[in-house]
Design an enzyme around this catalytic site. Structure first.
Site, mmCIF file in Angstrom:
data_model
loop_
_atom_site.group_PDB
_atom_site.id
_atom_site.type_symbol
_atom_site.label_atom_id
_atom_site.label_comp_id
_atom_site.label_asym_id
_atom_site.label_seq_id
_atom_site.Cartn_x
_atom_site.Cartn_y
_atom_site.Cartn_z
ATOM 1 N N HIS A 1 52.069 -14.949 -39.774
ATOM 2 C CA HIS A 1 51.918 -15.843 -40.796
ATOM 3 C C HIS A 1 52.619 -15.507 -41.881
ATOM 4 C CE1 HIS A 1 47.934 -17.437 -38.973
ATOM 5 N NE2 HIS A 1 48.300 -16.255 -38.282
ATOM 6 N N SER B 1 48.989 -18.355 -35.483
ATOM 7 C CA SER B 1 49.908 -17.311 -35.321
ATOM 8 C C SER B 1 50.836 -17.693 -34.348
ATOM 9 C CB SER B 1 48.752 -16.416 -34.606
ATOM 10 O OG SER B 1 48.142 -15.782 -35.402
ATOM 11 N N ALA C 1 46.197 -20.159 -32.610
ATOM 12 C CA ALA C 1 46.142 -19.507 -31.062
ATOM 13 C C ALA C 1 45.011 -18.894 -30.897
ATOM 14 C CB ALA C 1 47.179 -18.033 -31.524
ATOM 15 N N MET D 1 39.574 -17.305 -34.776
ATOM 16 C CA MET D 1 39.246 -16.409 -35.764
ATOM 17 C C MET D 1 39.561 -17.233 -37.051
ATOM 18 S SD MET D 1 40.365 -12.620 -34.962
ATOM 19 C CE MET D 1 40.291 -11.963 -33.417
ATOM 20 N N SER D 2 39.796 -18.385 -37.105
ATOM 21 C CA SER D 2 40.179 -19.375 -38.270
ATOM 22 C C SER D 2 39.841 -20.655 -38.094
ATOM 23 C CB SER D 2 41.629 -19.226 -38.263
ATOM 24 O OG SER D 2 42.373 -19.679 -37.068
ATOM 25 N N HIS E 1 42.931 -15.034 -43.266
ATOM 26 C CA HIS E 1 41.713 -15.190 -42.609
ATOM 27 C C HIS E 1 40.471 -14.741 -43.068
ATOM 28 C CE1 HIS E 1 45.202 -15.451 -39.934
ATOM 29 N NE2 HIS E 1 44.243 -15.894 -38.904
ATOM 30 N N HIS F 1 47.687 -8.392 -30.868
ATOM 31 C CA HIS F 1 48.114 -9.492 -31.661
ATOM 32 C C HIS F 1 49.354 -9.842 -31.602
ATOM 33 C CE1 HIS F 1 47.823 -12.380 -35.068
ATOM 34 N NE2 HIS F 1 48.958 -11.683 -35.436
ATOM 35 N N TYR G 1 38.566 -12.657 -41.966
ATOM 36 C CA TYR G 1 38.446 -10.925 -41.882
ATOM 37 C C TYR G 1 39.391 -10.280 -42.652
ATOM 38 C CZ TYR G 1 42.825 -11.422 -38.827
ATOM 39 O OH TYR G 1 44.201 -11.781 -38.575
ATOM 40 N N GLU G 2 40.192 -10.754 -43.608
ATOM 41 C CA GLU G 2 40.901 -10.276 -44.649
ATOM 42 C C GLU G 2 40.244 -10.134 -45.976
ATOM 43 O OE1 GLU G 2 45.215 -11.605 -44.695
ATOM 44 O OE2 GLU G 2 44.375 -13.027 -43.225
ATOM 45 N N ASN H 1 45.430 -16.251 -24.152
ATOM 46 C CA ASN H 1 45.075 -15.524 -22.904
ATOM 47 C C ASN H 1 43.901 -15.931 -22.340
ATOM 48 O OD1 ASN H 1 43.790 -14.503 -25.648
ATOM 49 N ND2 ASN H 1 42.532 -13.317 -24.057
#
Length: 278
Positions: A63, A32, A115, A212-213, A85, A248, A87-88, A236
């Site tokens: 992306h 990201s 990220a 998440m990746s 990802h 995001h 989650y997709e 963060n």
């Protein structure tokens, strides 16, 4: 390589090579907000993921979803500009499919970036972290997909992250005057960001950053015998006491801001690998 995946890998690689004959030595995954590195590739050729057989398209902002070939620091490279990802709605073997392809094309080194949210209280927003270990909350443990649950053994416990490359990254960062943290990356399914209680739990497990990746790519590269180097941009730093929100768009913006420092480390590493003087 899994016999079931081989025909799909062959079809994808044939399509790519039909566009341009290329044998990369290095594959780089851009997370990201980190896609700008693709602009530095010389003699660049781009293919949209959606045009490559069996590739999953990307939907998250930041992306681009492009397969980029060319030269970086004098080395033939392939850049995966963005990733799909879990989650997709895809499985681990789909998330790692591009790695199967770049290995079949000849890449022996994988440099992957992401990220991530900082869990280590010593970290600051914008820090860079080289990954030395991970915690996998993506499930299923050590498997490529539910269809292999009865037959696939868990992967080797040999660390996938190349220790000598980690030390080289630190040396380069010192030469360039760039701060570089080192720690454990924890991967969750997402797509929601974590609660304060989850941050507390993740810290307790020993994780330094959460995202998440990345792990499907790393585990595939390990299985395929590739060298692996992974970096996180800390976008963060989690607070376990004060409620706070993260978007995001903020993650992508901070990835863009920290990206040039990470690019310098990667390009210098590739220069050293190519034997070029500084």
């Amino acid at each position: 390589m899994d016999a079931k995946l081989t025909p799909r890998v062959d079809q994808a690689v044939a399509y790519i090579l039909n566009k341009r004959l290329w044998q990369p030595s290095v594959a780089i995954v851009l997370g990201s907000g980190l896609g700008d590195l693709a602009e530095r590739v010389e003699h660049r050729e781009c293919i949209a993921y959606c045009d490559i057989p069996h590739f999953c398209s990307t939907h998250a902002s930041g992306h681009a979803g492009q397969f980029v070939t060319g030269y970086l620091s004098g080395l033939p490279v392939v850049l995966l500009q963005g990733r799909a990802h879990r989650y997709e709605g895809i499985a681990n073997h789909q998330a790692s499919f591009p790695i199967e392809c770049v290995r079949a094309m000849g890449a022996k080194l994988l440099v992957t970036t992401n990220a991530a949210g900082g869990l280590n209280t010593r970290y600051c927003v914008g820090d860079l972290m080289v990954v030395d270990s991970h915690i996998d909350f993506l499930w299923a443990r050590g498997l490529w997909g539910a269809e292999r649950c009865q037959t696939q053994l868990a992967p080797s416990r040999v660390p996938p992250y190349d220790w000598s490359l980690i030390q080289t990254a630190h040396s380069i960062a010192r030469q360039l005057g760039i701060g570089l943290q080192q720690g454990c990356y924890l991967a969750t399914l997402g797509p929601t960001y974590e609660t304060r209680s989850e941050y507390r739990m993740f810290r307790w497990t020993g994780a330094d950053a959460v995202g998440m990746s990345t792990l499907p790519e790393v585990l595939a590269a390990q299985r395929l015998g590739m060298e692996v180097l992974a970096f996180s941009v800390i976008t963060n730093v989690a607070s376990t006491d004060i409620p706070q929100s993260t978007t995001h768009d903020e993650v992508v913006a901070l990835g863009h801001a920290a990206g040039p420092r990470l690019m310098r480390i990667i390009e210098t590493l590739l220069n050293e690998r190519a034997g070029h003087p500084d």
